[in-house]
Write a protein that holds these residues in place. Structure first.
Motif, PDB file in Angstrom:
ATOM      1  N   SER A 195       9.382   2.487  -6.606  1.00 55.62           N
ATOM      2  CA  SER A 195      10.147   1.680  -7.420  1.00 55.62           C
ATOM      3  C   SER A 195      11.238   1.415  -6.929  1.00 55.62           C
ATOM      4  CB  SER A 195       9.750   2.129  -9.445  1.00 55.62           C
ATOM      5  OG  SER A 195       9.591   3.035  -9.792  1.00 55.62           O
ATOM      6  N   PHE A 196      12.454   2.065  -6.604  1.00 54.33           N
ATOM      7  CA  PHE A 196      13.472   1.194  -5.548  1.00 54.33           C
ATOM      8  C   PHE A 196      12.582   0.580  -4.993  1.00 54.33           C
ATOM      9  CE2 PHE A 196      16.321   1.645  -2.484  1.00 54.33           C
ATOM     10  CZ  PHE A 196      17.794   1.276  -3.278  1.00 54.33           C
ATOM     11  N   ILE A 197      11.757   0.648  -4.257  1.00 57.20           N
ATOM     12  CA  ILE A 197      11.879  -0.203  -3.141  1.00 57.20           C
ATOM     13  C   ILE A 197      11.269  -1.591  -3.200  1.00 57.20           C
ATOM     14  CG2 ILE A 197      10.147  -1.056  -1.340  1.00 57.20           C
ATOM     15  CD1 ILE A 197      10.525   2.311  -0.501  1.00 57.20           C
ATOM     16  N   ARG A 198       9.986  -1.189  -4.617  1.00 58.85           N
ATOM     17  CA  ARG A 198       9.569  -2.551  -5.059  1.00 58.85           C
ATOM     18  C   ARG A 198      10.720  -3.331  -5.985  1.00 58.85           C
ATOM     19  NH1 ARG A 198       4.933  -1.535  -8.749  1.00 58.85           N
ATOM     20  NH2 ARG A 198       3.801  -1.081  -6.619  1.00 58.85           N
ATOM     21  N   LEU A 199      11.949  -3.067  -6.726  1.00 62.88           N
ATOM     22  CA  LEU A 199      12.664  -3.931  -7.608  1.00 62.88           C
ATOM     23  C   LEU A 199      13.770  -4.198  -6.469  1.00 62.88           C
ATOM     24  CD1 LEU A 199      13.935  -1.074 -10.352  1.00 62.88           C
ATOM     25  CD2 LEU A 199      12.885  -3.341 -10.617  1.00 62.88           C
ATOM     26  N   LEU A 200      13.606  -3.641  -5.132  1.00 61.74           N
ATOM     27  CA  LEU A 200      14.222  -4.036  -3.802  1.00 61.74           C
ATOM     28  C   LEU A 200      13.784  -5.341  -3.565  1.00 61.74           C
ATOM     29  CD1 LEU A 200      16.796  -3.807  -1.708  1.00 61.74           C
ATOM     30  CD2 LEU A 200      15.656  -2.673  -0.957  1.00 61.74           C
ATOM     31  N   ARG A 201      12.615  -5.379  -3.531  1.00 64.33           N
ATOM     32  CA  ARG A 201      10.990  -6.910  -2.956  1.00 64.33           C
ATOM     33  C   ARG A 201      11.549  -7.728  -3.898  1.00 64.33           C
ATOM     34  NH1 ARG A 201       7.081  -3.127  -2.593  1.00 64.33           N
ATOM     35  NH2 ARG A 201       7.124  -1.944  -0.496  1.00 64.33           N
ATOM     36  N   TYR A 202      11.560  -7.805  -5.149  1.00 62.04           N
ATOM     37  CA  TYR A 202      12.018  -8.654  -6.109  1.00 62.04           C
ATOM     38  C   TYR A 202      13.966  -9.353  -6.183  1.00 62.04           C
ATOM     39  CZ  TYR A 202       7.444  -7.908  -8.956  1.00 62.04           C
ATOM     40  OH  TYR A 202       6.343  -7.923  -9.429  1.00 62.04           O
ATOM     41  N   PHE A 203      14.428  -8.764  -5.665  1.00 57.80           N
ATOM     42  CA  PHE A 203      15.442  -8.847  -5.720  1.00 57.80           C
ATOM     43  C   PHE A 203      16.353  -9.673  -4.455  1.00 57.80           C
ATOM     44  CE2 PHE A 203      20.233  -8.274  -3.972  1.00 57.80           C
ATOM     45  CZ  PHE A 203      21.253  -8.438  -4.504  1.00 57.80           C
ATOM     46  N   ALA A 204      15.701  -9.237  -2.917  1.00 59.66           N
ATOM     47  CA  ALA A 204      14.873 -10.119  -1.821  1.00 59.66           C
ATOM     48  C   ALA A 204      14.781 -11.136  -2.030  1.00 59.66           C
ATOM     49  CB  ALA A 204      14.406  -9.418  -0.919  1.00 59.66           C
ATOM     50  N   LYS A 238       2.900  -0.363 -16.048  1.00 56.02           N
ATOM     51  CA  LYS A 238       3.140   0.716 -15.125  1.00 56.02           C
ATOM     52  C   LYS A 238       2.836   0.683 -14.046  1.00 56.02           C
ATOM     53  CE  LYS A 238      -1.652   1.692 -15.857  1.00 56.02           C
ATOM     54  NZ  LYS A 238      -2.340   0.798 -17.246  1.00 56.02           N
ATOM     55  N   ASP A 239       2.488  -0.469 -14.032  1.00 55.09           N
ATOM     56  CA  ASP A 239       2.387  -0.729 -12.193  1.00 55.09           C
ATOM     57  C   ASP A 239       2.851  -2.773 -11.543  1.00 55.09           C
ATOM     58  OD1 ASP A 239       1.982  -0.793  -9.394  1.00 55.09           O
ATOM     59  OD2 ASP A 239      -0.220  -1.168  -9.485  1.00 55.09           O
ATOM     60  N   ASN A 240       3.860  -2.847 -12.936  1.00 55.97           N
ATOM     61  CA  ASN A 240       4.676  -3.899 -12.534  1.00 55.97           C
ATOM     62  C   ASN A 240       5.766  -4.114 -11.834  1.00 55.97           C
ATOM     63  OD1 ASN A 240       5.175  -6.661 -12.337  1.00 55.97           O
ATOM     64  ND2 ASN A 240       5.749  -6.726 -14.714  1.00 55.97           N
ATOM     65  N   PHE A 241       7.208  -4.248 -11.864  1.00 53.10           N
ATOM     66  CA  PHE A 241       8.592  -3.887 -11.512  1.00 53.10           C
ATOM     67  C   PHE A 241       8.730  -2.533 -11.053  1.00 53.10           C
ATOM     68  CE2 PHE A 241       8.352  -7.486 -14.583  1.00 53.10           C
ATOM     69  CZ  PHE A 241       8.998  -8.481 -13.494  1.00 53.10           C
ATOM     70  N   ILE A 242       8.435  -1.313 -11.657  1.00 51.05           N
ATOM     71  CA  ILE A 242       7.929   0.107 -11.598  1.00 51.05           C
ATOM     72  C   ILE A 242       6.901   0.228 -11.415  1.00 51.05           C
ATOM     73  CG2 ILE A 242      10.454  -0.504 -11.713  1.00 51.05           C
ATOM     74  CD1 ILE A 242       9.631   1.816 -14.478  1.00 51.05           C
ATOM     75  N   ARG A 243       6.406   1.595  -9.988  1.00 51.68           N
ATOM     76  CA  ARG A 243       5.325   2.329 -10.223  1.00 51.68           C
ATOM     77  C   ARG A 243       5.999   3.497 -11.190  1.00 51.68           C
ATOM     78  NH1 ARG A 243       2.234   6.397  -7.912  1.00 51.68           N
ATOM     79  NH2 ARG A 243       4.081   6.486  -6.794  1.00 51.68           N
ATOM     80  N   LEU A 244       5.071   4.199 -12.669  1.00 47.60           N
ATOM     81  CA  LEU A 244       5.243   5.079 -12.429  1.00 47.60           C
ATOM     82  C   LEU A 244       4.128   6.756 -12.573  1.00 47.60           C
ATOM     83  CD1 LEU A 244       4.673   3.821 -16.684  1.00 47.60           C
ATOM     84  CD2 LEU A 244       7.524   4.715 -15.087  1.00 47.60           C
ATOM     85  N   SER A 262       0.873  -1.061   0.331  1.00 47.77           N
ATOM     86  CA  SER A 262       0.066   0.235   0.193  1.00 47.77           C
ATOM     87  C   SER A 262       0.853   1.750   0.388  1.00 47.77           C
ATOM     88  CB  SER A 262      -1.079  -0.294   1.402  1.00 47.77           C
ATOM     89  OG  SER A 262      -1.981  -1.016   1.422  1.00 47.77           O
ATOM     90  N   GLU A 263       1.969   1.128   0.913  1.00 50.13           N
ATOM     91  CA  GLU A 263       2.824   2.140   0.722  1.00 50.13           C
ATOM     92  C   GLU A 263       3.290   3.063  -0.510  1.00 50.13           C
ATOM     93  OE1 GLU A 263       6.026   3.507   3.739  1.00 50.13           O
ATOM     94  OE2 GLU A 263       5.834   1.996   3.431  1.00 50.13           O
ATOM     95  N   ASP A 264       3.754   1.812  -1.644  1.00 49.46           N
ATOM     96  CA  ASP A 264       4.250   2.471  -2.673  1.00 49.46           C
ATOM     97  C   ASP A 264       3.404   3.800  -3.342  1.00 49.46           C
ATOM     98  OD1 ASP A 264       5.754  -0.142  -2.718  1.00 49.46           O
ATOM     99  OD2 ASP A 264       4.849  -1.482  -4.179  1.00 49.46           O
ATOM    100  N   TYR A 265       2.091   3.731  -2.880  1.00 52.23           N
ATOM    101  CA  TYR A 265       1.418   4.848  -3.808  1.00 52.23           C
ATOM    102  C   TYR A 265       0.814   6.338  -2.894  1.00 52.23           C
ATOM    103  CZ  TYR A 265       0.204   0.067  -6.048  1.00 52.23           C
ATOM    104  OH  TYR A 265       0.199  -1.026  -6.720  1.00 52.23           O
ATOM    105  N   TYR A 266       1.448   6.048  -1.724  1.00 52.38           N
ATOM    106  CA  TYR A 266       1.748   6.697  -0.863  1.00 52.38           C
ATOM    107  C   TYR A 266       2.920   7.289  -0.876  1.00 52.38           C
ATOM    108  CZ  TYR A 266      -2.679   3.992   0.931  1.00 52.38           C
ATOM    109  OH  TYR A 266      -3.206   3.492   1.090  1.00 52.38           O
ATOM    110  N   GLN A 267       4.072   7.192  -1.654  1.00 51.94           N
ATOM    111  CA  GLN A 267       5.091   7.943  -1.627  1.00 51.94           C
ATOM    112  C   GLN A 267       5.577   7.705  -3.247  1.00 51.94           C
ATOM    113  OE1 GLN A 267       7.627   8.446   0.914  1.00 51.94           O
ATOM    114  NE2 GLN A 267       6.966   7.056   2.321  1.00 51.94           N
ATOM    115  N   ARG A 268       6.658   8.581  -3.206  1.00 51.36           N
ATOM    116  CA  ARG A 268       6.923   9.577  -4.754  1.00 51.36           C
ATOM    117  C   ARG A 268       7.399   7.849  -5.572  1.00 51.36           C
ATOM    118  NH1 ARG A 268      10.932  12.974  -3.458  1.00 51.36           N
ATOM    119  NH2 ARG A 268      12.055  11.882  -4.469  1.00 51.36           N
TER     120      ARG A 268
END
Length: 511
Positions: free
Chosen positions: A298-307, A475-481, A287-293
């Motif tokens: 996008s960086f945090i989401r890519l970090l999740r895939y990497f983790a 637009k809302d997959n690996f990164i969030r536009l 949920s926080e992905d849509y409340y941050q810039r």
């Protein structure tokens, strides 16, 4: 069970004494079933009974709005034993004498017991083969609190509770649209648990809504105690380690999913709400992905895939490299690893399985221990066991680092059930790495990807929008536009009302 139910009378008797005897016999004279007999009307000739469940019914409201009305306000009305049917007393009481909102008619014992044991007060009158159910439901529940399993730094702090109606209100508060429909069904022959589905009419795919209805209607079970019962009975693949039903205790996550065209399934008695269809990418979104810039999200989401891939592949990669592919390591690192493993009596795969199993035990013990000492036991246990194992020469120090990195990476996933999938698949990959090296890991990954491609979640391919590839949904997959590019809903999830917004690109004012 069916024989006992077939022997039960279906319709309510017109004799009040027979009705009360049947209620007492069926409930075993349970002490929490309160029966209050009242005489009303002219000369007190009309016999009434008020039945309710102590602890589930608000006795204060019952006394104020029902008993006071029956015993005081209509005590001397023109009702006696000779004109009951002509006056239709129950209908008059329902329309003119009960200042309460929820009053429904009941004519059979099945509905009577369902309402009674749900917290409603029941009014039965002599000479009438029907009754009234009055909604005075109240029970001790947990207030709205911050979710414990899905915390965020920025965003709403309210979470679902164990009360169904309170949970639907939390979603209604966010989506003030009359097209937000709620359909409720009782499931469980013994528990009669309320299960509700919520969706946006003309936004949700009708085929998926019908499929959800059909799967829920096919459930035939005696008890539903948690939404996990429903999840296991409606999911597409019962034997896949990957979850195909998403669960959350965050109202904002459920509201966002409904606005995309998904369907929410709420179960009374649990704060965890199910969302379908659930795709692989959905489990890496927070949920926080849509409340941050957008750059931070996008960086945090890519970090999740990497983790996720670290948690999946780190132990097997270590086993493969140290066992078969030493030439891939720099000379100094290879010498350091060889010196560490010089006194270790086990091969790398046994060493890894031992440490992984030990950490899983510590993790489970930390969850089950009392909260005051649980975290201390898990941390101290890991430090003590890891240090002692290295000093005793049972495992190498590098293996402790690998296991610790794997464990930390598994906690990065915002969905706990996806992290469990990585933990389960990790062990077969370790066996393949010990048998065939990097070739075995590659083979395992190919099998995993083929399995993911074969999965469906209520008819939607699990790897959507990657397979099949949908450019508009990237637009809302690996990164969030940026938000102003979210002008359409997901293509396969929603096929009718695609347009979501038409916000222009923000521009600075002309100087």
């Amino acid at each position: 069970m069916q024989d006992n139910e077939s022997q039960q009378p279906k319709s309510i008797y017109s004799d009040l004494k027979l009705n009360l005897e049947h209620i007492k016999k069926t409930t075993g004279n349970s002490t929490d079933i309160i029966i209050r007999e009242v005489q009303v009307g002219k000369n007190g000739e009309v016999q009434l009974a008020v039945i309710y469940t102590d602890g589930l019914t608000s006795s204060a409201e019952l006394e104020q709005f029902v008993l006071e009305t029956l015993m005081v306000k209509i005590r001397n009305t023109e009702m006696d034993s000779t004109n009951l049917h002509s006056l239709d007393c129950l209908e008059a009481i329902k329309k003119e004498s009960l200042p309460v909102a929820g009053v429904t008619d009941i004519s059979d014992f099945k509905k009577l017991f369902l309402n009674l044991l749900s917290g409603d007060a029941i009014i039965l009158m002599n000479s009438f083969s029907k009754g009234l159910a009055i909604s005075f439901r109240v029970w001790a529940d947990r207030g709205v609190q911050e979710p414990s399993s899905q915390t965020v730094v920025r965003g709403p702090k309210d979470g679902f509770t164990e009360t169904l109606r309170k949970n639907t209100a939390l979603i209604r508060r966010r989506i003030k649209d009359p097209n937000l429909w709620i359909e409720t069904k009782q499931i469980g022959t013994k528990t009669q648990t309320d299960v509700a589905i919520m969706f946006l009419k003309n936004v949700a795919n009708e085929k998926i809504v019908d499929e959800v209805r059909n799967r829920i209607n096919q459930i035939n079970i005696d008890a539903i105690l948690e939404s996990g019962y429903i999840e296991e009975l409606i999911q597409d693949n019962q034997y896949s380690p990957f979850p195909t039903v998403f669960n959350t205790e965050r109202p904002d996550a459920v509201a966002a999913a409904i606005l995309e065209g998904r369907i929410a399934i709420l179960v009374d008695g649990t704060p965890f709400v199910l969302i379908v269809p659930a795709l692989f990418a959905h489990f890496f979104q927070s949920s926080e992905d849509y409340y941050q810039r957008t750059d931070i999200s996008s960086f945090i989401r890519l970090l999740r895939y990497f983790a996720f891939f670290l948690a999946l592949l780190t132990p097997s990669a270590y086993i493969a490299v140290t066992t078969f592919h030493q030439e891939m390591l720099p000379t100094q690192l290879l010498v350091s690893l060889a010196s560490q493993r010089e006194g270790v009596p086990f091969p790398a795969v046994v060493e890894a399985i031992m440490m992984e199993a030990t950490f899983e035990i510590l993790r489970e013990a930390g969850v089950r221990m009392p909260r005051a000492v649980g975290s201390a036991i898990s941390i101290v246990g890991a430090l003590v066991i890891g240090q002692a194992a290295v000093e005793a020469g049972v495992v190498s120090a590098t293996m402790v680092i690998v296991v610790a990195l794997t464990a930390i990476s598994s906690f990065v996933s915002p969905a706990f059930n996806m992290a469990i999938a990585a933990r389960l698949i990790r062990f077969p990959l370790m066996i393949l790495a010990a048998s065939f090296g990097l070739l075995g890991i590659t083979l395992g990954l190919i099998v995993m990807v083929l399995h993911l491609n074969s999965l469906r979640s209520f008819g939607i391919p699990y790897l959507t929008p990657n397979a099949p590839f949908i450019l508009q949904d990237q637009k809302d997959n690996f990164i969030r536009l940026p938000r102003w590019l979210f002008y359409t809903r997901p293509r396969l999830v929603n096929q009718k009302n695609i347009d979501r917004e038409d916000t222009p690109v923000p521009k600075p004012p002309n100087s």
